[in-house]
Design a protein around this motif. Structure first.
Motif, PDB file in Angstrom:
ATOM      1  N   ASP A   1       0.855  -1.184   0.000  1.00 31.10           N
ATOM      2  CA  ASP A   1       0.000   0.000   0.000  1.00 31.10           C
ATOM      3  C   ASP A   1       0.894   1.238   0.000  1.00 31.10           C
ATOM      4  OD1 ASP A   1      -1.629   2.183   0.668  1.00 31.10           O
ATOM      5  OD2 ASP A   1      -2.949   0.943   1.902  1.00 31.10           O
ATOM      6  N   SER A   2       1.012   1.885  -1.147  1.00 28.85           N
ATOM      7  CA  SER A   2       1.939   3.005  -1.277  1.00 28.85           C
ATOM      8  C   SER A   2       1.529   4.197  -0.428  1.00 28.85           C
ATOM      9  CB  SER A   2       2.102   3.405  -2.740  1.00 28.85           C
ATOM     10  OG  SER A   2       0.873   3.836  -3.282  1.00 28.85           O
ATOM     11  N   GLN A   3       0.235   4.438  -0.268  1.00 25.12           N
ATOM     12  CA  GLN A   3      -0.199   5.567   0.561  1.00 25.12           C
ATOM     13  C   GLN A   3       0.136   5.329   2.031  1.00 25.12           C
ATOM     14  OE1 GLN A   3      -1.289   8.619  -0.442  1.00 25.12           O
ATOM     15  NE2 GLN A   3      -0.895   9.039   1.713  1.00 25.12           N
ATOM     16  N   GLU A   4      -0.088   4.105   2.496  1.00 22.58           N
ATOM     17  CA  GLU A   4       0.256   3.765   3.881  1.00 22.58           C
ATOM     18  C   GLU A   4       1.760   3.881   4.104  1.00 22.58           C
ATOM     19  OE1 GLU A   4       0.049  -0.129   6.803  1.00 22.58           O
ATOM     20  OE2 GLU A   4      -1.427   0.061   5.204  1.00 22.58           O
ATOM     21  N   LEU A   5       2.544   3.411   3.139  1.00 15.13           N
ATOM     22  CA  LEU A   5       3.997   3.496   3.257  1.00 15.13           C
ATOM     23  C   LEU A   5       4.463   4.944   3.245  1.00 15.13           C
ATOM     24  CD1 LEU A   5       6.760   2.210   3.428  1.00 15.13           C
ATOM     25  CD2 LEU A   5       6.699   1.883   0.941  1.00 15.13           C
ATOM     26  N   THR A   6       3.888   5.763   2.380  1.00 13.61           N
ATOM     27  CA  THR A   6       4.238   7.189   2.329  1.00 13.61           C
ATOM     28  C   THR A   6       3.947   7.866   3.661  1.00 13.61           C
ATOM     29  OG1 THR A   6       3.811   7.305  -0.037  1.00 13.61           O
ATOM     30  CG2 THR A   6       3.751   9.382   1.164  1.00 13.61           C
ATOM     31  N   THR A   7       2.793   7.571   4.236  1.00 11.40           N
ATOM     32  CA  THR A   7       2.421   8.144   5.529  1.00 11.40           C
ATOM     33  C   THR A   7       3.427   7.742   6.601  1.00 11.40           C
ATOM     34  OG1 THR A   7       0.084   8.161   4.938  1.00 11.40           O
ATOM     35  CG2 THR A   7       0.609   8.229   7.302  1.00 11.40           C
ATOM     36  N   ARG A   8       3.777   6.460   6.633  1.00 11.20           N
ATOM     37  CA  ARG A   8       4.723   5.967   7.644  1.00 11.20           C
ATOM     38  C   ARG A   8       6.109   6.590   7.470  1.00 11.20           C
ATOM     39  NH1 ARG A   8       6.103   5.200  12.398  1.00 11.20           N
ATOM     40  NH2 ARG A   8       7.367   3.391  12.862  1.00 11.20           N
ATOM     41  N   LEU A   9       6.576   6.694   6.223  1.00 11.66           N
ATOM     42  CA  LEU A   9       7.892   7.299   5.986  1.00 11.66           C
ATOM     43  C   LEU A   9       7.898   8.776   6.367  1.00 11.66           C
ATOM     44  CD1 LEU A   9       8.946   5.603   2.632  1.00 11.66           C
ATOM     45  CD2 LEU A   9       9.959   5.250   4.900  1.00 11.66           C
ATOM     46  N   ASN A  10       6.803   9.483   6.121  1.00 11.11           N
ATOM     47  CA  ASN A  10       6.716  10.890   6.524  1.00 11.11           C
ATOM     48  C   ASN A  10       6.737  11.028   8.041  1.00 11.11           C
ATOM     49  OD1 ASN A  10       6.740  12.197   4.007  1.00 11.11           O
ATOM     50  ND2 ASN A  10       4.558  11.842   3.726  1.00 11.11           N
ATOM     51  N   GLU A  11       6.077  10.108   8.744  1.00  7.86           N
ATOM     52  CA  GLU A  11       6.113  10.122  10.213  1.00  7.86           C
ATOM     53  C   GLU A  11       7.539   9.910  10.711  1.00  7.86           C
ATOM     54  OE1 GLU A  11       1.628   8.247  10.889  1.00  7.86           O
ATOM     55  OE2 GLU A  11       3.391   6.980  11.202  1.00  7.86           O
TER      56      GLU A  11
END
Length: 69
Positions: A23-33
């Motif tokens: 899930d690219s959106q979930e991964l993007t959110t986690r990396l931003n955190e």
């Protein structure tokens, strides 16, 4: 001298027989955190399951250690 600490993040692929997509959106959110906490993505690679399907992505992150005063 700068000192660093490292974190390994394993992102499992989901979907058809667990050989699906990440899930690219979930991964993007986690990396931003993690970026907000000072972590920087330094490298990534996929682990194969069979016939070219990815089992997971392994992400290596680092940040500079702060020494106690």
């Amino acid at each position: 001298m700068k000192k660093f600490e490292y974190q390994i993040l394993e992102v499992e692929a989901t979907g058809f027989w667990s050989g699906g997509k990440i899930d690219s959106q979930e991964l993007t959110t986690r990396l931003n955190e993690l970026g907000e906490e000072g972590w920087e993505l330094t490298s990534s690679f996929a682990t194969n399951k069979y016939e070219g399907q990815s089992r997971a992505a392994i992400l290596v992150l680092k940040r500079e250690r702060t020494e106690p005063a």
